[in-house]
Design an enzyme around this catalytic site. Sequence first.
Site, PDB file in Angstrom:
ATOM      1  N   PHE A  42     -50.027 -83.929  -1.469  1.00 31.70           N
ATOM      2  CA  PHE A  42     -50.865 -82.804  -1.024  1.00 31.70           C
ATOM      3  C   PHE A  42     -50.379 -81.492  -1.627  1.00 31.70           C
ATOM      4  O   PHE A  42     -51.171 -80.633  -1.986  1.00 31.70           O
ATOM      5  CB  PHE A  42     -50.897 -82.732   0.505  1.00 31.70           C
ATOM      6  CG  PHE A  42     -51.498 -83.963   1.114  1.00 31.70           C
ATOM      7  CD1 PHE A  42     -52.872 -84.148   1.115  1.00 31.70           C
ATOM      8  CD2 PHE A  42     -50.693 -84.954   1.650  1.00 31.70           C
ATOM      9  CE1 PHE A  42     -53.423 -85.301   1.646  1.00 31.70           C
ATOM     10  CE2 PHE A  42     -51.238 -86.105   2.183  1.00 31.70           C
ATOM     11  CZ  PHE A  42     -52.602 -86.284   2.188  1.00 31.70           C
ATOM     12  N   HIS A  65     -46.566 -84.384   5.565  1.00 37.01           N
ATOM     13  CA  HIS A  65     -47.607 -83.373   5.331  1.00 37.01           C
ATOM     14  C   HIS A  65     -48.863 -83.911   6.024  1.00 37.01           C
ATOM     15  O   HIS A  65     -49.541 -84.791   5.477  1.00 37.01           O
ATOM     16  CB  HIS A  65     -47.820 -83.171   3.827  1.00 37.01           C
ATOM     17  CG  HIS A  65     -48.643 -81.962   3.464  1.00 37.01           C
ATOM     18  ND1 HIS A  65     -48.355 -81.174   2.365  1.00 37.01           N
ATOM     19  CD2 HIS A  65     -49.745 -81.422   4.042  1.00 37.01           C
ATOM     20  CE1 HIS A  65     -49.259 -80.187   2.295  1.00 37.01           C
ATOM     21  NE2 HIS A  65     -50.115 -80.331   3.298  1.00 37.01           N
ATOM     22  N   VAL A  66     -49.135 -83.419   7.221  1.00 37.76           N
ATOM     23  CA  VAL A  66     -50.204 -84.006   8.034  1.00 37.76           C
ATOM     24  C   VAL A  66     -51.566 -83.835   7.359  1.00 37.76           C
ATOM     25  O   VAL A  66     -51.796 -82.865   6.636  1.00 37.76           O
ATOM     26  CB  VAL A  66     -50.243 -83.404   9.460  1.00 37.76           C
ATOM     27  CG1 VAL A  66     -49.022 -83.831  10.251  1.00 37.76           C
ATOM     28  CG2 VAL A  66     -50.394 -81.894   9.423  1.00 37.76           C
ATOM     29  N   HIS A  67     -52.448 -84.792   7.585  1.00 38.39           N
ATOM     30  CA  HIS A  67     -53.773 -84.756   6.979  1.00 38.39           C
ATOM     31  C   HIS A  67     -54.722 -85.597   7.817  1.00 38.39           C
ATOM     32  O   HIS A  67     -54.324 -86.603   8.405  1.00 38.39           O
ATOM     33  CB  HIS A  67     -53.722 -85.276   5.539  1.00 38.39           C
ATOM     34  CG  HIS A  67     -53.019 -86.597   5.398  1.00 38.39           C
ATOM     35  ND1 HIS A  67     -51.650 -86.716   5.385  1.00 38.39           N
ATOM     36  CD2 HIS A  67     -53.507 -87.858   5.282  1.00 38.39           C
ATOM     37  CE1 HIS A  67     -51.323 -87.985   5.266  1.00 38.39           C
ATOM     38  NE2 HIS A  67     -52.433 -88.713   5.209  1.00 38.39           N
ATOM     39  N   GLN A  68     -55.965 -85.171   7.860  1.00 39.39           N
ATOM     40  CA  GLN A  68     -56.974 -85.933   8.585  1.00 39.39           C
ATOM     41  C   GLN A  68     -57.793 -86.763   7.596  1.00 39.39           C
ATOM     42  O   GLN A  68     -58.244 -86.248   6.581  1.00 39.39           O
ATOM     43  CB  GLN A  68     -57.905 -84.999   9.356  1.00 39.39           C
ATOM     44  CG  GLN A  68     -59.128 -85.717   9.918  1.00 39.39           C
ATOM     45  CD  GLN A  68     -59.615 -85.141  11.230  1.00 39.39           C
ATOM     46  OE1 GLN A  68     -59.271 -85.608  12.296  1.00 39.39           O
ATOM     47  NE2 GLN A  68     -60.403 -84.101  11.111  1.00 39.39           N
TER      48      GLN A  68
END
Length: 158
Positions: free
Chosen positions: A24, A117-120
């Site tokens: 990301f 690295h958070v992600h939806q």
Amino acid sequence: MKQLWAPWRLEYIQSADQQEECIFCLAQRLDDEPGLVVRRGERAFALLNRYPYASGHLMVAPYRHEGDLGGLHAEEALEIHDLSAAAVRVLGEAMTPQGFNLGWNLGRIAGAGIVDHVHQHVVPRWAGDTNFMPVLADVKVLPEALESTRRKLAEAWP
Ligand SMILES: [Zn+2]
């Protein structure tokens, strides 16, 4: 509950720890085409998943390298929501899926390839897409399919 079978993801998840850089953080620095970036917002962006569960599988992530869901700022969370809602609309018009799965995979055990690295995920669904062949057929032409899908969605974005 039926699960999508995407065996190439296992290989990806197994190798994710060996990758040098967060995808990301890398993708946001690249141009849209090599980064598979569909839409850039102020604090978050949408990109195609290079290892998709289904064609049109998008991910929405903050620009900031944040691994804690609760560590997202309110403005980031709101923009991730807005980008995800727009992604549902764009995918709905461009690819006419019959439904969607949206969600966060937190932790390797939950299927997260990138844990810090958070992600939806925004995954369009069609009846029968749990079958292996339709998904595999897409993967065989992956680089071209990804780029044409990226262009199509970027152009359709409101
Ligand atoms: Zn990152």
